[in-house]
Every structure is written in C-alpha cells, then in structure tokens.
Design an enzyme around this catalytic site. Structure first.
Site, PDB file in Angstrom:
ATOM      1  N   GLU A  38       0.840  -1.211   0.000  1.00 32.03           N
ATOM      2  CA  GLU A  38       0.000   0.000   0.000  1.00 32.03           C
ATOM      3  C   GLU A  38       0.871   1.256   0.000  1.00 32.03           C
ATOM      4  O   GLU A  38       2.087   1.200   0.123  1.00 32.03           O
ATOM      5  CB  GLU A  38      -0.917   0.033   1.232  1.00 32.03           C
ATOM      6  CG  GLU A  38      -2.360  -0.328   0.969  1.00 32.03           C
ATOM      7  CD  GLU A  38      -3.124   0.738   0.192  1.00 32.03           C
ATOM      8  OE1 GLU A  38      -2.501   1.714  -0.295  1.00 32.03           O
ATOM      9  OE2 GLU A  38      -4.350   0.586   0.049  1.00 32.03           O
TER      10      GLU A  38
ATOM     11  N   ASN B 142      -4.845   4.027   7.133  1.00 33.59           N
ATOM     12  CA  ASN B 142      -4.890   3.252   5.906  1.00 33.59           C
ATOM     13  C   ASN B 142      -4.383   3.949   4.649  1.00 33.59           C
ATOM     14  O   ASN B 142      -3.810   3.298   3.802  1.00 33.59           O
ATOM     15  CB  ASN B 142      -6.323   2.791   5.639  1.00 33.59           C
ATOM     16  CG  ASN B 142      -6.401   1.704   4.581  1.00 33.59           C
ATOM     17  OD1 ASN B 142      -5.635   0.745   4.645  1.00 33.59           O
ATOM     18  ND2 ASN B 142      -7.286   1.840   3.619  1.00 33.59           N
TER      19      ASN B 142
ATOM     20  N   GLU C 219     -12.429  -4.700   9.464  1.00 36.01           N
ATOM     21  CA  GLU C 219     -13.118  -4.406   8.199  1.00 36.01           C
ATOM     22  C   GLU C 219     -14.628  -4.584   8.282  1.00 36.01           C
ATOM     23  O   GLU C 219     -15.277  -5.000   7.314  1.00 36.01           O
ATOM     24  CB  GLU C 219     -12.539  -5.261   7.061  1.00 36.01           C
ATOM     25  CG  GLU C 219     -11.047  -5.061   6.864  1.00 36.01           C
ATOM     26  CD  GLU C 219     -10.461  -5.883   5.723  1.00 36.01           C
ATOM     27  OE1 GLU C 219     -11.254  -6.513   4.993  1.00 36.01           O
ATOM     28  OE2 GLU C 219      -9.223  -5.891   5.571  1.00 36.01           O
TER      29      GLU C 219
ATOM     30  N   ASN D 223     -10.385   5.050   1.985  1.00 40.33           N
ATOM     31  CA  ASN D 223      -9.238   5.032   1.088  1.00 40.33           C
ATOM     32  C   ASN D 223      -9.131   6.381   0.414  1.00 40.33           C
ATOM     33  O   ASN D 223      -9.975   7.249   0.583  1.00 40.33           O
ATOM     34  CB  ASN D 223      -9.338   3.893   0.071  1.00 40.33           C
ATOM     35  CG  ASN D 223      -8.490   2.692   0.477  1.00 40.33           C
ATOM     36  OD1 ASN D 223      -7.268   2.786   0.567  1.00 40.33           O
ATOM     37  ND2 ASN D 223      -9.142   1.569   0.758  1.00 40.33           N
TER      38      ASN D 223
ATOM     39  N   ASP E 110     -10.007   1.118  -4.195  1.00 47.92           N
ATOM     40  CA  ASP E 110      -9.010   1.199  -3.130  1.00 47.92           C
ATOM     41  C   ASP E 110      -8.404   2.607  -3.149  1.00 47.92           C
ATOM     42  O   ASP E 110      -9.125   3.596  -3.194  1.00 47.92           O
ATOM     43  CB  ASP E 110      -7.974   0.088  -3.306  1.00 47.92           C
ATOM     44  CG  ASP E 110      -7.333  -0.338  -1.993  1.00 47.92           C
ATOM     45  OD1 ASP E 110      -6.692   0.518  -1.348  1.00 47.92           O
ATOM     46  OD2 ASP E 110      -7.449  -1.511  -1.609  1.00 47.92           O
TER      47      ASP E 110
END
Length: 290
Positions: free
Chosen positions: A16, A101, A120, A147, A196
């Site tokens: 990520e 995140n 989640e 996101n 995402d």
C-alpha cells in the site's frame, strides 16, 4: 494494451501507500500487515526495507528530510538513516481496533489521511487532517474502510473512497483546509472490484486501484472512464505517478485473502508493478512539520 512491468517480486501481504519522493528520486511504499516500510530506487532497481513498530499505512516525505508515518499507534516521524520512529501525535486513541490506511499531501503541506476498522466491519473509519502540529477530524461521514484521499490540482476537491460501499466521493475542500459538501463522483459495480487508493494527476483525472478487479482505472474529472490498465495481480491497492516527468505509474498490490489456488495463478501478487501514462502526475509537496 498498456505494457505492465514487474519491478519487485516482494510478495507483500498488503502492499500500500506508494508515494514518489522527488528530492531523493525514490518510491516509498509499505506492507501494512508485515509492518514494513519499503524504498524502491528506480535507478538501481533495489528495494530497501525497514521494520515499523506497528502496522504502517503510509510514509510521506517531510520538509525536514525525514518522513511522516501513519502507524496504528498514531503519527510518527520516521528517520530512514537511523531506522527510528518517534511518536508525534495520537489518532483515535479511543478506538484501538482502528488503524491508519491511506493519505495524501495538500499544497500547503498538510496531510489528509483516513482510518479504518482493522476487522473491516465496524463503521469507525474517519478522515483526519494533520497541519504539522495537531490532528483534527474532518466532517466526512464515517465508513468501515476509508481510502484515498486525493486532491484535485486546483485544491478545491478532495476525493474520498468508501471501499465497501463501492463509491468514490468528491468533497469540497475549503481554503482553510476544512471539508464541505460531498457528492458521488464514481460508483463501481462490486463485480468489477472494490475501489481502493486514489491518485489525482495534473489534469484532474482520478486513478484508482481495484481490489479484486485485476486493474487500475483512470476517471476523467467528469467521472467518465478514461482508461483501464490490467495487471497480473487481483488486488490492486494504489497508483503513484512517479519519475522525473511524473509519467511512470507504480502500482502496489496484495496477497491478503488469496488462497493457494489463487496465488498459483498470480505468482507476482504482492509485487510492485510499473507502466507508462500520457498525463503527468502532481508533484508531492513535502509534509509540513512543526
């Protein structure tokens, strides 16, 4: 067909947060679940790895030469020379089940970043802002998995992703850094994957990785699909537009949630991929500190 190159076969569990560092000429990215910070040097092809003290969602180059890291335990200053993390600020200390995140940097050096429920499921993910001294929470509604965010070139729109809801929201961004009204920018069919991380290029096009979608998509400022790039990994997490001309796209991916059969079909899952684009990205401003 866009040519996609595999530049690192590191088998990240949850790759990520790719972020181009123009001062160093390198790409930073993370593996959240393995608690790793990675630095990719395109000139040599080498990847250097550091261990973080907690799950790390992202690192962003700061004005003082260090990096700001988004850890599950809060914001920290990361010194890559010493490999050390120094705590700067708590984020949601009342929600230990949350983690950070994704993030982006505004023109003034402030950072917009999201949190999410590590399980989640709970609707506890919020979008926050770091102004170099303190963390404030925006008025954007809570979701389970945040996101983005990404910011338009004129600084007036913040793109925020509700991953489980399948929606990229466009939120008004005021001159003082506060957020205003939100609208749906793009809704993605779950059959195509889950949106995402997002990145906004210099023309205002929005790039998004699709978890479970085997691709990255680019949407024009009016929300129309402009381009789709297929990748050899199902879980595409985020794109960073990089390089001297900001026209090399790097894509992080993840192995998380894939069984043995799926991994056999995509052996490079969790790797770092690259492809060329025709519209340059936006240079990442250094994060304001102090």
């Amino acid at each position: 067909m866009t040519e996609v190159r595999t530049v690192w076969r590191g088998a990240a569990t949850l790759g990520e947060g790719p972020a181009w560092d123009p001062a160093r000429g390198v790409l930073w990215f993370v593996d959240i679940k393995q608690q790793h910070v990675h630095r990719f040097d395109p000139a040599s092809g080498e990847v250097t790895t550091w261990s973080a003290p907690a799950q790390v969602g992202w690192v962003l180059p700061a004005a003082d030469g260090a990096l700001l890291a988004g850890l599950q335990t809060g914001l920290a200053r990361f010194d890559p020379e010493a490999g050390a993390f120094a705590h700067l600020a708590d984020v949601e200390p009342d929600l230990p089940g949350n983690r950070l995140n994704d993030a982006t940097v505004a023109a003034d050096g402030s950072v917009y970043f999201g949190s999410m429920d590590d399980g989640e499921s709970a609707i506890t993910g919020r979008v926050h802002r770091w102004d170099g001294k303190q963390v404030t929470t925006t008025g954007i509604a809570a979701v389970s998995i945040t996101n983005g965010p990404g910011i338009s070139p004129d600084g007036t729109t913040l793109y925020h992703v509700d991953t489980l809801g399948g929606v990229i929201h466009a939120v008004a961004l005021e001159a003082d850094g506060t957020t205003g009204a939100a609208r749906d920018f793009v809704t993605i069919d779950p059959a195509d994957g889950h949106p995402d991380g997002v990145t906004v290029d210099s023309a205002g096009n929005v790039w998004v990785g699709l978890w479970g979608g085997w691709c990255a998509r680019c949407y024009a400022p009016d929300g129309m699909l402009r381009q789709e790039v297929k990748l050899p990994a199902a879980n595409v997490t985020k794109i960073a537009l990089s390089g001297a001309d900001l026209k090399t796209a790097y894509a992080t991916t993840a192995r998380k949630g894939l069984d043995e059969g799926a991994l056999a079909a995509q052996p490079d899952a969790g790797g770092l991929f690259a492809f060329d684009v025709d519209v340059a990205g936006q240079a990442l401003p250094p994060v304001r500190v102090g």
